[in-house]
Design a protein around this motif. Structure first.
Motif, PDB file in Angstrom:
ATOM      1  N   THR A   1      -2.927   4.225   5.289  1.00 58.66           N
ATOM      2  CA  THR A   1      -4.316   4.645   5.249  1.00 58.66           C
ATOM      3  C   THR A   1      -4.907   4.413   6.635  1.00 58.66           C
ATOM      4  OG1 THR A   1      -5.077   2.467   4.618  1.00 58.66           O
ATOM      5  CG2 THR A   1      -4.404   3.934   2.854  1.00 58.66           C
TER       6      THR A   1
ATOM      7  N   PRO B   1      -6.919   2.081  -1.887  1.00 57.26           N
ATOM      8  CA  PRO B   1      -6.767   3.089  -0.831  1.00 57.26           C
ATOM      9  C   PRO B   1      -5.421   3.801  -0.920  1.00 57.26           C
ATOM     10  CG  PRO B   1      -6.643   0.870   0.106  1.00 57.26           C
ATOM     11  CD  PRO B   1      -7.022   0.720  -1.334  1.00 57.26           C
ATOM     12  N   GLY B   2      -4.414   3.133  -1.466  1.00 56.34           N
ATOM     13  CA  GLY B   2      -3.085   3.740  -1.608  1.00 56.34           C
ATOM     14  C   GLY B   2      -3.113   4.995  -2.477  1.00 56.34           C
TER      15      GLY B   2
ATOM     16  N   GLU C   1      -5.009   7.796  -0.744  1.00 57.42           N
ATOM     17  CA  GLU C   1      -4.182   8.417   0.299  1.00 57.42           C
ATOM     18  C   GLU C   1      -3.201   9.419  -0.323  1.00 57.42           C
ATOM     19  OE1 GLU C   1      -4.081   8.465   3.539  1.00 57.42           O
ATOM     20  OE2 GLU C   1      -2.115   9.430   3.749  1.00 57.42           O
TER      21      GLU C   1
ATOM     22  N   GLN D   1       0.815  -1.206   0.000  1.00 57.49           N
ATOM     23  CA  GLN D   1       0.000   0.000   0.000  1.00 57.49           C
ATOM     24  C   GLN D   1       0.860   1.273   0.000  1.00 57.49           C
ATOM     25  OE1 GLN D   1      -2.616   0.986   3.459  1.00 57.49           O
ATOM     26  NE2 GLN D   1      -4.107  -0.121   2.235  1.00 57.49           N
ATOM     27  N   ALA D   2       1.918   1.280   0.826  1.00 54.81           N
ATOM     28  CA  ALA D   2       2.779   2.464   0.917  1.00 54.81           C
ATOM     29  C   ALA D   2       3.485   2.717  -0.413  1.00 54.81           C
ATOM     30  CB  ALA D   2       3.798   2.293   2.038  1.00 54.81           C
ATOM     31  N   ALA D   3       3.904   1.643  -1.071  1.00 56.36           N
ATOM     32  CA  ALA D   3       4.563   1.803  -2.366  1.00 56.36           C
ATOM     33  C   ALA D   3       3.574   2.360  -3.384  1.00 56.36           C
ATOM     34  CB  ALA D   3       5.128   0.467  -2.848  1.00 56.36           C
TER      35      ALA D   3
ATOM     36  N   LEU E   1       2.046   9.454  -5.987  1.00 64.11           N
ATOM     37  CA  LEU E   1       2.605  10.803  -5.822  1.00 64.11           C
ATOM     38  C   LEU E   1       3.611  11.101  -6.930  1.00 64.11           C
ATOM     39  CD1 LEU E   1       3.034  10.761  -1.958  1.00 64.11           C
ATOM     40  CD2 LEU E   1       1.726  12.472  -3.215  1.00 64.11           C
TER      41      LEU E   1
ATOM     42  N   GLN F   1       9.224   8.690   2.780  1.00 66.71           N
ATOM     43  CA  GLN F   1       9.343   7.267   2.453  1.00 66.71           C
ATOM     44  C   GLN F   1      10.704   6.727   2.911  1.00 66.71           C
ATOM     45  OE1 GLN F   1       6.737   5.877   1.297  1.00 66.71           O
ATOM     46  NE2 GLN F   1       7.281   3.997   0.234  1.00 66.71           N
TER      47      GLN F   1
ATOM     48  N   THR G   1       1.077   4.351  -2.754  1.00 68.81           N
ATOM     49  CA  THR G   1       0.913   5.777  -2.463  1.00 68.81           C
ATOM     50  C   THR G   1       2.080   6.574  -3.035  1.00 68.81           C
ATOM     51  OG1 THR G   1      -0.203   5.195  -0.410  1.00 68.81           O
ATOM     52  CG2 THR G   1       0.577   7.450  -0.611  1.00 68.81           C
ATOM     53  N   GLN G   2       3.299   6.087  -2.791  1.00 70.48           N
ATOM     54  CA  GLN G   2       4.482   6.798  -3.279  1.00 70.48           C
ATOM     55  C   GLN G   2       4.473   6.883  -4.805  1.00 70.48           C
ATOM     56  OE1 GLN G   2       6.778   8.432  -1.549  1.00 70.48           O
ATOM     57  NE2 GLN G   2       7.799   9.025  -3.444  1.00 70.48           N
ATOM     58  N   MET G   3       4.105   5.792  -5.459  1.00 69.57           N
ATOM     59  CA  MET G   3       4.093   5.792  -6.925  1.00 69.57           C
ATOM     60  C   MET G   3       3.035   6.750  -7.453  1.00 69.57           C
ATOM     61  SD  MET G   3       4.751   1.884  -8.029  1.00 69.57           S
ATOM     62  CE  MET G   3       6.444   1.402  -8.343  1.00 69.57           C
TER      63      MET G   3
ATOM     64  N   THR H   1       9.651   5.862 -11.862  1.00 67.75           N
ATOM     65  CA  THR H   1       8.227   6.160 -12.052  1.00 67.75           C
ATOM     66  C   THR H   1       8.052   7.525 -12.708  1.00 67.75           C
ATOM     67  OG1 THR H   1       7.789   4.928 -10.036  1.00 67.75           O
ATOM     68  CG2 THR H   1       5.992   6.237 -10.904  1.00 67.75           C
TER      69      THR H   1
END
Lengths: 347, 342
Positions: free
Chosen positions: B257, A243-244, A247, A214-216, A222, B66, A218-220, B308
């Motif tokens: 989340t 949800p990522g 967020e 999930q955190a990855a 962004l 991060q 979100t970062q991607m 990315t």
């Protein structure tokens, strides 16, 4: 070194004990369902085993709840066990143990359809009815695939919901999960074709893969927003990235500028649906899918008619259809969760 | 490996007077750190040129958020690897800390300081178990921590109890990605990581206990004969790593989340070890720097984010990180060989 040998011995003993105990508990856990009598006759109940991709995530737990419910209502034994990580090898071990137990029907949601195929063959050779649910293994001997929604239906609904939020035009990106996940890739293919044909002013600018992290995701998301300043839409293709990406939009203060939709479970999406970080979550009645899997298992075990969807006693399942050519049992059209109805589901 | 050919390995910890200590210390920054810094700066400049918004606070901010938990746990991992150990249970420790803390935040609505304390205490306790088993069990750390990782994993899954933790309140938002998590544009979590790195840098360089970690990693028996209390030091090192994993768990809750699932922390042990190794810490022990680890963590996330933002296929991130690891370990081994020949 005497100490180290003694400790190693102790560790080995503990490990052995743990393995034995783990074996016991899983049997006890699974044996606890169907207490009611078997209407099918015979002295033994039908046993339907289901191996999810991953145990302990809300999605498959909801399927398990539906399956247990079907077991109580229809009178069969429902066994449920999956790996704790989405690992094909760990899943294969569980499938083998069910083959050993000699269940009547074996349902698998394969992590890797290709490596699962020979195991399904093995199960069939052992006289077990094999089938897939949630995720198909197309090149296998499976007799049936219980499909949550058609590939077309999901891909189009995702696109339609996002386009509704984006006003039918603009650039969007997809944050997918496993790069080799067959169902996700099939949906993405539909989204690409459908966007090109029905929304000529919209464009998919990038597709990235965050794994089940999930955190990855979100970062991607962004990173995608930063590299494409005119990006106005994001799709989270699985229950961890949905949800990522929402967020990401919330934390970047871009609610109302960048719209997201995704395949998220209602409870996880609820706060984002309420804040507007997510416009809609596309999924299906997951408990209903579990229920239908159980029902199909009984039909398979008794050589019943899968096309006899009128015999489905679950009132929530009204749109089930069976396609004999592909041996697919379809749950129905996908469900769209919004801020208004997501709170009604407890998964 | 003789002691006097590698001065930074085993300084005389017992009676070295201040003057001679300074003389045998390695330079303030080492070659590898400068190389890393240059690589990071060059990458940032290139990405700034070739992408529309890499060098903006909206992009660098989240990147540093991060990086923070990786760098923070990386500090502990650097200690561990300097002593010629390894800890593959950090991901599992993060998971246990995170799930217990999140459950308490939902169920008891505990305030932020208490949540942080709980998370750190859990990490400390789990790390202490690792340390005791490794220091007094005398089995290789990879075996012990691999074992405890699985036990911790089981523990965490029991607490999860086959469901997710839903409705986590925003108590820890001051560690998060959003506005409450920043002061003057600097993410708090990253600032915490930098402070941890600074303290650890001073400790490894000037504190007697810190220098003794190098001695333990260089040659444990020699260190023991030189009067270093090896076992208590090892227990301490693994306990600190656990405590930092607990603090990192708070950051993960804050950046996640409002739902926490069992995948929290998963794979972090490898990301942390990658940062430490790329940072120039020798995997065979006896040499290493926390500044390098911080730079290594920034480099890894820069590569992943850069791929990315450039619109390149995601898989390339793995390729580049892999190449960096191989180069870092390769140069370390070459230097080690050169040193032995000298």
């Amino acid at each position: 070194m005497k100490i180290s040998r003694r400790i190693t011995g102790a560790l080995a003993l503990t490990a052995a004990a743990a393995v034995v105990l783990a074996g016991c508990t899983s049997r006890n856990d699974t044996g606890s369902t169907g207490e009611s009598g078997a209407p099918e006759g015979g002295d033994e109940q039908v046993t339907v085993a289901f191996v999810p991709k991953l145990q302990g995530i809300p999605y498959f737990e909801a399927m398990n709840t539906g399956g247990q419910q079907a077991a109580e209502e229809l009178g069969f034994e429902w066994l449920y066990q999956g790996p704790t990580t989405a690992d094909a090898a760990a899943q294969a071990d569980i499938v083998r143990s069910f083959i050993q137990q000699g269940v009547d029907v074996l349902f698998v949601a394969p992590n890797d359809p290709n490596s699962m195929a020979p195991l399904l063959q093995e199960a069939q050779d052992a006289g077990i009815h094999v089938a897939t649910t949630d995720t198909d293994a197309p090149d296998s001997v499976r007799e049936l695939f219980v499909s949550q929604a058609s590939v077309q239906g999901i891909g189009e609904q995702l696109t339609d919901s996002l386009m509704e939020a984006m006003g039918g035009a603009g650039k969007y990106a997809i944050v997918s999960c496993g790069e080799t996940a067959a169902n996700l890739n099939a949906w993405i293919e539909v989204q690409e074709a459908y966007t090109a044909s029905d929304y000529p002013n919209a464009e998919i600018v990038d597709i990235v893969y965050a794994g089940e992290d999930q955190a990855a995701a979100t970062q991607m998301a962004l990173d995608l927003m930063n590299s494409n300043p005119d990006l106005t839409g994001l799709i989270g293709e699985c229950t961890s990235s949905a949800p990522g990406v929402a967020e990401a939009v919330a934390s970047a203060d871009r609610i109302g500028e960048v719209f997201t939709v995704g395949l998220g479970t209602p409870q996880a999406m609820l706060p984002y649906l309420e804040s507007g970080a997510s416009s809609a979550s596309i999924l299906w009645d997951v408990e209903g899918l579990g229920w239908l899997t159980g029902w199909a298992g009984v039909q398979l075990a008794n050589d019943g008619d899968l096309g006899d969807t009128a015999s489905i006693t679950n009132e929530a399942l009204t749109d089930v259809s069976y396609d004999e050519a592909t041996s697919e049992l379809l749950l129905g059209p996908p469900t769209v969760f919004t801020a208004d109805n997501a709170g009604d589901y407890d998964y | 490996m003789s002691v006097d050919t590698a001065p930074e390995r085993a300084p005389e910890p017992a009676a070295a007077p201040q003057v001679s200590l300074r003389r045998i210390l390695p330079p303030v920054v080492t070659g590898q750190e400068i190389v890393l810094l240059v690589v990071v700066v060059v990458l940032w400049v290139l990405l700034g040129i070739f992408t529309p918004a890499f060098l903006t606070t909206g992009s660098i901010g989240p990147l540093l958020v991060q990086v923070a938990p990786i760098a923070l746990v990386g500090v502990g991992m650097t200690f561990v690897i300097i002593t010629a150990g390894i800890d593959v249970s950090v991901a599992a420790m993060i998971m246990v800390s995170a799930v217990v803390t999140a459950r308490m935040m939902v169920g008891l609505d505990i305030p932020a300081p208490l949540a942080v304390l709980v998370a750190i205490a859990i990490g400390l306790a789990l790390g202490m178990i690792n340390g005791l088993l490794i220091a007094y069990g005398r089995v290789h750390p990879i075996i012990i921590t691999f074992g405890t990782a699985n036990v911790f994993q089981w523990l965490g899954l029991r607490v999860f109890d086959s469901s997710t933790v839903n409705g986590i309140p925003g108590t820890l938002d001051f560690l998060g990605r959003g506005d409450p998590g920043r002061t003057l544009g600097v993410p708090h979590s990253f600032a915490i990581a930098v402070v941890a790195v600074a303290v650890a840098w001073w400790f490894l360089r000037y504190a007697k206990a810190g220098r003794s970690l190098y001695a333990i990693g260089g040659n444990q028996n020699a260190a023991r004969l030189a009067g270093i209390k090896v076992q208590p030091r090892l227990v301490w090192v693994y306990a600190v790593t656990g405590a930092l994993a607990g603090l990192a768990a708070c950051m993960m809750i804050a950046t996640g989340t409002s739902t926490l699932d069992q995948s929290v922390g998963s794979g972090k042990e490898l990301q942390v070890i990658a940062a430490v190794v790329i940072g120039g810490t020798s995997i065979i022990g006896g040499r290493g720097s926390v500044v390098g680890t911080l730079l290594g963590a920034i480099l890894v996330q820069t590569v992943v984010s850069g791929v990315t933002q450039l619109g390149w296929p995601t898989q390339l991130g793995f390729l580049f990180v892999g190449i960096f690891i191989v180069i870092a370990v390769g140069t370390d081994l070459i230097r080690e060989r050169a040193r032995r020949r000298a």
